[in-house]
Design a protein around this motif. Structure first.
Motif, PDB file in Angstrom:
ATOM      1  N   SER A  57     -10.042  25.195 -28.264  1.00  0.00           N
ATOM      2  CA  SER A  57     -11.268  25.852 -28.735  1.00  0.00           C
ATOM      3  C   SER A  57     -11.674  25.369 -30.124  1.00  0.00           C
ATOM      4  N   ALA A  58     -10.790  24.662 -30.814  1.00  0.00           N
ATOM      5  CA  ALA A  58     -11.128  24.126 -32.139  1.00  0.00           C
ATOM      6  C   ALA A  58     -12.147  22.989 -32.036  1.00  0.00           C
ATOM      7  N   SER A  63     -17.965  23.437 -34.065  1.00  0.00           N
ATOM      8  CA  SER A  63     -16.666  23.133 -34.669  1.00  0.00           C
ATOM      9  C   SER A  63     -16.495  21.611 -34.723  1.00  0.00           C
ATOM     10  N   ARG A  64     -15.284  21.133 -34.545  1.00  0.00           N
ATOM     11  CA  ARG A  64     -15.023  19.689 -34.632  1.00  0.00           C
ATOM     12  C   ARG A  64     -15.655  18.955 -33.452  1.00  0.00           C
ATOM     13  N   PRO A  65     -16.046  17.705 -33.670  1.00  0.00           N
ATOM     14  CA  PRO A  65     -16.769  16.979 -32.614  1.00  0.00           C
ATOM     15  C   PRO A  65     -15.879  16.562 -31.442  1.00  0.00           C
ATOM     16  N   VAL A  66     -16.533  16.426 -30.298  1.00  0.00           N
ATOM     17  CA  VAL A  66     -15.918  15.866 -29.101  1.00  0.00           C
ATOM     18  C   VAL A  66     -16.748  14.647 -28.737  1.00  0.00           C
ATOM     19  N   VAL A  67     -16.102  13.503 -28.552  1.00  0.00           N
ATOM     20  CA  VAL A  67     -16.800  12.259 -28.257  1.00  0.00           C
ATOM     21  C   VAL A  67     -16.623  11.921 -26.789  1.00  0.00           C
ATOM     22  N   LEU A  68     -17.729  11.638 -26.102  1.00  0.00           N
ATOM     23  CA  LEU A  68     -17.686  11.110 -24.741  1.00  0.00           C
ATOM     24  C   LEU A  68     -17.807   9.604 -24.855  1.00  0.00           C
TER      25      LEU A  68
END
Length: 142
Positions: A57-58, A63-68
């Motif tokens: 969940s962070a 919040s922090r990015p998620v890269v595809l």
């Protein structure tokens, strides 16, 4: 009158036709046996959803990015994924594992990425998928 094309069975004869079919079956079996199966793969949407539920969940919106990352088992994608993971960025990668260059090299990179994910740190997953697959992208971009 124009000459009609003869069916392939007449051109090859009975023995030649049987030999051709047997050769094609053996070639298909050899291809299937030697195909590259990446470390992370399941075509089932439920499996993909269960993998994505493991995203801490962070990471995510607010919040922090998620890269595809597309082409994650390729040269640029692989090195980008390793760097982003080292920096603590969550990475979801897709690659269709085509034969543009050696699929065994891509499989080795996928194995290395799996080891990197197992060591902990940010979320890191690689899925075999095509960037043109709209249903897969819908699941990944939720």
């Amino acid at each position: 009158a124009p000459e009609r094309a003869r069916p392939m069975c007449c051109v090859l004869g009975r023995t030649g036709g049987v030999a051709l079919v047997a050769t094609l079956i053996v070639a298909a079996m050899l291809w299937w046996h030697n195909r590259v199966v990446p470390e992370y793969y399941s075509p089932a949407p439920w499996w993909l959803q269960s993998e994505l539920r493991q995203l801490p969940s962070a990471f995510g919106p607010g919040s922090r990015p998620v890269v595809l990352l597309t082409g994650m088992a390729g040269f640029i994608g692989y090195h980008t994924a390793v760097q982003l993971h080292a920096e603590g960025t969550a990475v979801i990668g897709i690659d269709n594992f085509n034969h543009y260059y050696d699929p065994a090299l891509k499989a080795a990179r996928a194995a290395h990425l799996r080891k990197a994910a197992a060591t902990g740190g940010a979320y890191l997953r690689l899925f075999q998928a095509d960037a043109c697959d709209g249903e897969m992208l819908k699941l990944l971009l939720r």
